[in-house]
Design a protein around this motif. Structure first.
Motif, PDB file in Angstrom:
ATOM      1  N   ALA A   9       0.813  -1.215   0.000  1.00 50.30           N
ATOM      2  CA  ALA A   9       0.000   0.000   0.000  1.00 50.30           C
ATOM      3  C   ALA A   9       0.844   1.262   0.000  1.00 50.30           C
ATOM      4  O   ALA A   9       0.447   2.280  -0.584  1.00 50.30           O
ATOM      5  N   GLU A  10       2.013   1.222   0.651  1.00 48.89           N
ATOM      6  CA  GLU A  10       2.857   2.420   0.741  1.00 48.89           C
ATOM      7  C   GLU A  10       3.503   2.782  -0.590  1.00 48.89           C
ATOM      8  O   GLU A  10       3.973   3.920  -0.762  1.00 48.89           O
ATOM      9  N   ASP A  11       3.512   1.870  -1.557  1.00 49.99           N
ATOM     10  CA  ASP A  11       4.132   2.124  -2.855  1.00 49.99           C
ATOM     11  C   ASP A  11       3.089   2.557  -3.881  1.00 49.99           C
ATOM     12  O   ASP A  11       3.004   2.014  -4.993  1.00 49.99           O
ATOM     13  N   TYR A  12       2.282   3.538  -3.504  1.00 49.32           N
ATOM     14  CA  TYR A  12       1.297   4.117  -4.412  1.00 49.32           C
ATOM     15  C   TYR A  12       2.021   4.876  -5.538  1.00 49.32           C
ATOM     16  O   TYR A  12       3.221   5.153  -5.459  1.00 49.32           O
ATOM     17  N   TYR A  16       6.465  -1.375   5.570  1.00 53.49           N
ATOM     18  CA  TYR A  16       5.740  -0.182   5.987  1.00 53.49           C
ATOM     19  C   TYR A  16       4.242  -0.369   5.759  1.00 53.49           C
ATOM     20  O   TYR A  16       3.818  -1.201   4.967  1.00 53.49           O
ATOM     21  N   ASN A  17       3.458   0.425   6.491  1.00 52.67           N
ATOM     22  CA  ASN A  17       2.018   0.459   6.261  1.00 52.67           C
ATOM     23  C   ASN A  17       1.535   1.907   6.210  1.00 52.67           C
ATOM     24  O   ASN A  17       2.169   2.811   6.773  1.00 52.67           O
ATOM     25  N   ILE A  18       0.426   2.135   5.523  1.00 57.38           N
ATOM     26  CA  ILE A  18      -0.258   3.426   5.574  1.00 57.38           C
ATOM     27  C   ILE A  18      -1.001   3.524   6.893  1.00 57.38           C
ATOM     28  O   ILE A  18      -1.626   2.567   7.342  1.00 57.38           O
ATOM     29  N   TYR A  77      -7.968   3.365  10.424  1.00 55.94           N
ATOM     30  CA  TYR A  77      -7.368   2.045  10.263  1.00 55.94           C
ATOM     31  C   TYR A  77      -5.971   2.205   9.674  1.00 55.94           C
ATOM     32  O   TYR A  77      -5.623   3.256   9.125  1.00 55.94           O
ATOM     33  N   ASN A  78      -5.162   1.161   9.788  1.00 53.88           N
ATOM     34  CA  ASN A  78      -3.877   1.039   9.099  1.00 53.88           C
ATOM     35  C   ASN A  78      -4.036   0.017   7.974  1.00 53.88           C
ATOM     36  O   ASN A  78      -4.798  -0.945   8.104  1.00 53.88           O
ATOM     37  N   LEU A  79      -3.282   0.219   6.890  1.00 56.24           N
ATOM     38  CA  LEU A  79      -3.354  -0.688   5.736  1.00 56.24           C
ATOM     39  C   LEU A  79      -1.946  -1.069   5.320  1.00 56.24           C
ATOM     40  O   LEU A  79      -1.124  -0.196   5.043  1.00 56.24           O
ATOM     41  N   ASN A  80      -1.665  -2.372   5.277  1.00 55.51           N
ATOM     42  CA  ASN A  80      -0.328  -2.862   4.919  1.00 55.51           C
ATOM     43  C   ASN A  80      -0.236  -3.240   3.442  1.00 55.51           C
ATOM     44  O   ASN A  80       0.655  -2.781   2.741  1.00 55.51           O
TER      45      ASN A  80
END
Length: 522
Positions: A192-195, A232-234, A319-322
């Motif tokens: 998710a962090e690699d948008y 990492y996660n958002i 929420y967090n998203l991985n």
């Protein structure tokens, strides 16, 4: 950032200007207009400003609004100059310079570069007769951004509020959306962090300009994760925020798995592809911001695509998203293949370095009772540490009952003695060897006096037939030992060495109940 053209500006032939970002710069409101800009700016920055009702912003400077921005004092405007995204303009501050900009897309960046900020100057983007962004200009690069709300008749205006403000360079660009690294292919997992790159309003939308975490530039809040696999996660999500990803997909029916964590619950995610909603999913309370669960949007039909845009949107935040993973519904994933670690099978007779067990992953090439690798050397859950045994290298440590590792071996017909190099501050360990699933022998592990005090134990009279690509398993019937290597010696060629007795029976810092287990002696 891909698609975000930047111009390298130098103040002379040797000195490169630094770059600053727009965080902490002033946003703006809209108040009425006043008369002559030059007279007004002198009045504003003089004694009158202390007695006026004008609001003040960052650093005590007046808030940038219609009372200050000369665009709104039309009688003072010099004829507008045209500027495009192909080249910039280098000019000297001299009142108010107004530039008309032609924009093909929905977004615009205006970068203004100054050598120093000793004199006050500012810039504004105006579209459709209203302010889209405005900033005071510090030393280096200041970026103004305007989005699709109104790019009709867009102008960029650069002006000084002090005489002698020096020179500036103006460059305008239109951001382009592109994959962060390369297109994500579906089925598959998306981190998710690699948008995508492209910036705010193009590849992401965030309700705050501040990045609460790190990892990459931009306002999307990212933090390190303690979920399996690390990375990492958002985080710090809020309603209305979104990130986008360039994807290609095979045609098929998919289940979309999302790896989430929430100490609050009540979050909701919507998944869209090329502007069409695929589905939504509620985010449960998982028990903590790093307590992870997988939620699923099931049975989603996708056509074959290339260069499509996937959007992950927070209908409700908190929420967090991985990661997001697309799995073809009903498909059976092929198990990973087991193969030698170094591409070549171990040979028997010969020595096997136990840390170099086969590849293939958990349940295929090894089994470990914990997911965490307590040591290092290679990926996977098998606990490995540096050894102080003769020859150096690494040993398997922190062993527990039921754990095992496997090795692809080629055998020559013969009778062998298996020698195992072990260390234990506790004793009571027990190892079993299996070849192609058949038990060939077991051995007890003595208390050697320390986790790095090494002895050799043996299993005699092992008869092997010849064979290639066979699988040797080394299994902990009882854990609590370290293992460095296993050597198979032809009994007909050598009688075998006696088991050594250590000279130093001093205890190390390790131990079950007596100190940490598995490490090199203190």
């Amino acid at each position: 950032m891909k698609g975000d053209r930047k111009t390298a500006i130098r103040s002379d032939d040797s000195q490169e200007l630094t770059t600053i970002n727009r965080r902490g710069c002033l946003k703006l409101g809209a108040i009425g207009a006043v008369g002559n800009f030059q007279q007004f700016s002198e009045w504003l920055l003089g004694e009158q400003s202390a007695r006026s009702g004008i609001g003040h912003g960052f650093g005590g400077l007046p808030a940038l609004d219609e009372r200050i921005i000369p665009y709104f004092q039309e009688s003072d405007l010099a004829p507008a100059k045209r500027i495009n995204t192909e080249r910039g303009i280098h000019s000297r501050f001299g009142g108010a310079d107004t530039y008309e900009v032609s924009v093909d897309g929905d977004y615009l960046f205006a970068d203004i570069v100054r050598e120093s900020a000793s004199k006050t100057a500012a810039a504004v983007v105006v579209g459709g007769g209203r302010i889209l962004d405005a900033q005071y200009l510090g030393a280096g690069t200041t970026r103004l951004a305007a989005s699709a709300t109104s790019l009709d008749g867009v102008v960029v205006q650069v002006f000084n509020l002090d005489a002698g403000a020096g020179t500036y360079y103006l460059d305008v660009s239109e951001p382009e959306q592109a994959p962060y690294d390369e297109q994500w292919n579906l089925p598959g997992k998306i981190e998710a962090e690699d948008y995508d790159t492209g910036g705010a309003g193009v590849a992401y939308s965030d309700t705050t300009d501040q990045n609460m975490g790190g990892y990459r530039d931009g306002a999307v809040d990212i933090e390190a994760t303690s979920d399996d696999g690390g990375g990492y996660n958002i985080a710090w999500t809020d309603a209305g925020e979104w990130t986008e990803y360039t994807v290609g997909s095979d045609a098929g029916t998919y289940d979309i798995d999302l790896r989430v964590a929430s100490n609050r619950g009540e979050g909701k995610i919507r998944v869209s592809l090329d502007g069409t909603a695929l589905g939504t999913v509620d985010i449960p309370q998982t028990g903590g911001w790093q307590n992870w669960q997988t939620v699923t949007v099931p049975d989603i039909e996708l056509d074959e695509t290339d260069g499509s845009v996937l959007r992950i949107e927070a209908v409700e935040g908190g929420y967090n998203l991985n990661w997001i993973e697309f799995n073809q519904a009903g498909s059976i994933e092929s198990p990973p293949e087991q193969s030698p670690y170094g591409s070549s099978a171990w040979e028997i007779p010969g020595m096997i370095q136990v840390e170099d067990y086969d590849t293939g992953g958990a349940g295929v090439a090894y089994s470990d009772t914990t997911d965490q690798n307590m040591g290092g050397y290679r990926d996977g859950a098998v606990d490995i540490e540096a050894t102080s045994d003769d020859g150096g290298g690494h040993n398997i440590a922190w062993t527990d009952t039921g754990e095992w590792t496997e090795y692809t071996v080629d055998t020559i017909t013969g009778t062998y003695e298996a020698r195992l190099r072990v260390a234990s501050n506790r004793g009571n360990g027990r190892i079993r060897l299996l070849l192609d699933g058949e038990v060939v022998g077991t051995v007890d592990i003595p208390k050697t006096g320390g986790w790095q005090n090494w002895q050799t134990v043996t299993i005699p009279e092992l008869s092997f037939d010849a064979g290639d690509g066979r699988v040797l398993r080394v299994e902990a019937l009882e854990g609590g030992y370290n293992l460095n290597w296993i050597e198979f010696v032809d009994s007909a060629a050598e009688s075998g060495d006696p088991i050594s007795t250590p000279d130093d029976w001093s205890y190390s810092a390790q131990g079950y109940g007596e100190g940490t287990y598995g490490g090199v002696e203190a």
